[in-house]
Enzyme design. Structure first.
Site, mmCIF file in Angstrom:
data_model
loop_
_atom_site.group_PDB
_atom_site.id
_atom_site.type_symbol
_atom_site.label_atom_id
_atom_site.label_comp_id
_atom_site.label_asym_id
_atom_site.label_seq_id
_atom_site.Cartn_x
_atom_site.Cartn_y
_atom_site.Cartn_z
ATOM 1 N N CYS A 103 0.530 -1.232 -0.229
ATOM 2 C CA CYS A 103 -0.005 0.188 0.141
ATOM 3 C C CYS A 103 0.378 1.236 -0.431
ATOM 4 O O CYS A 103 -0.216 2.241 -0.897
ATOM 5 C CB CYS A 103 -1.328 0.360 0.871
ATOM 6 S SG CYS A 103 -1.961 -1.174 1.507
ATOM 7 N N ILE A 104 2.391 1.367 0.458
ATOM 8 C CA ILE A 104 2.901 2.311 0.690
ATOM 9 C C ILE A 104 3.923 2.631 -0.729
ATOM 10 O O ILE A 104 4.928 3.118 -0.261
ATOM 11 C CB ILE A 104 3.366 2.427 2.264
ATOM 12 C CG1 ILE A 104 4.469 1.812 2.620
ATOM 13 C CG2 ILE A 104 2.476 2.670 3.125
ATOM 14 C CD1 ILE A 104 5.299 1.493 3.515
#
Length: 344
Positions: free
Chosen positions: A334-335
């Protein structure tokens, strides 16, 4: 022109991230904030051992970022509010008819459905900023979408979730046909496989409403890696079973029935906020490696590395403690956002 999103296993030019800044997501207390900064920095350093990393840093955080990231990681200064680069940053694509051309899909980002707590307006500009920085052609889209809401095999197949792209808070007028047509235009896909939902925790206030990148991925064409929750006490036990049954009947864009490989969750099922969504599926594939989520369970973490190295032959899995990231709403995938290499 025909855009195509390469598989994550294709060669990367670099990985992009955004550095955290103070706010609700990072934490209220100094110790919480420091935990968040450290977790993001640990992922950046793990990726940098395999390929270049560029981190978008808010002007207010430049001094801290330089200190925590060091000289091996490139910094791009731009305003930041949300710092989940997979979701608000560009989705990179290539044009097979124009070797050397890189595209950057600029989805509309509204903070995962415009919840009251999210501040997204600054980071929603990152796709344009990053595209300009790397000389990519901007591929504008009217679809509200996030990079964590899709997974592709690079050969025409895309995984998506009905509660994400068809979320009335994101795309109130969309239907499957419209979404699939936009995927075809921007990602070059010809077959969309729709999951009916995601994991339980992902529907909390700070969730994404069902991102696929915590549930399933396509490590190679014709193969699915699927989150498995073995504990019947966890509501995701039944969800994962139902998803497996659904996916067992699916075929990809080439007409292949999938081989499904289960990736078991760690043993912990609860934290202070309820049932966890800890998932090893939320890893990042990098040049020669895999950056795997770790949950403080040596046996389970090692088992996940073994499975990941088997489905990605020739790559070495490295574990980074991801509990601080999951506590803030996501994981390693996600990052991060990969930029595929193109011929020069």
């Amino acid at each position: 022109m025909t855009w195509r999103m390469p598989a994550e296993t294709a060669r990367h030019e670099r990985t992009w991230m955004a550095f955290p800044r103070e706010g609700l997501t990072l934490g209220e207390h100094p110790a919480e904030r420091e935990e968040g900064y450290s977790a993001w920095a640990a992922v950046a350093h793990a990726v940098a051992a395999f390929e270049p990393v560029t981190v978008v840093v808010d002007p207010s955080e430049v001094e801290r970022a330089r200190r925590m990231l060091g000289g091996d990681i490139e910094i791009l200064v731009a305003e930041v509010d949300e710092f989940w680069m997979r979701d608000h940053g560009p989705t990179f694509v290539v044009d097979d008819d124009r070797p050397g051309v890189l595209g950057a899909v600029d989805w509309i980002f509204n903070g995962w459905g415009a919840p009251a707590w999210s501040q997204w307006q600054k980071s929603a500009e990152h796709a344009r900023i990053v595209a300009g920085e790397v000389g990519a052609e901007l591929v504008s889209s009217l679809l509200v979408n996030e990079g964590g809401g899709i997974h592709v095999d690079g050969e025409g197949t895309v995984l998506a979730t009905e509660t994400v792209q068809l979320d009335p808070r994101r795309n109130p007028l969309a239907d499957k046909a419209r979404v699939e047509a936009e995927f075809a235009r921007t990602l070059g896909t010809t077959k969309t496989i729709w999951l009916p939902r995601g994991l339980t925790r992902d529907y909390d206030d700070f969730g994404t409403n069902g991102h696929v990148d915590i549930v399933a991925t396509i490590p190679s064409p014709g193969t699915l890696l699927l989150h498995e929750q073995r504990n019947p006490r966890h509501p995701d036990h039944e969800i994962a079973r139902e998803l497996r049954e659904l996916l067992a009947d699916q075929t990809d864009a080439a007409g292949r029935r999938f081989e499904i490989i289960d990736l078991p969750a760690p043993d912990a099922i609860l934290d202070r906020d309820g049932y966890v969504d800890w998932s090893y599926v939320n890893h990042l594939v990098v040049n020669g490696g895999i950056i795997a989520c770790g949950f403080g369970e040596p046996e389970a973490d090692a088992r996940a590395r073994e499975i990941l190295e088997a489905v990605y032959p020739g790559r070495r899995a490295v574990t980074v403690d991801s509990r601080p990231i999951f506590a803030r709403g996501g994981g390693i995938h996600c990052i991060t956002q990969q930029q595929p290499a193109v011929a020069r």
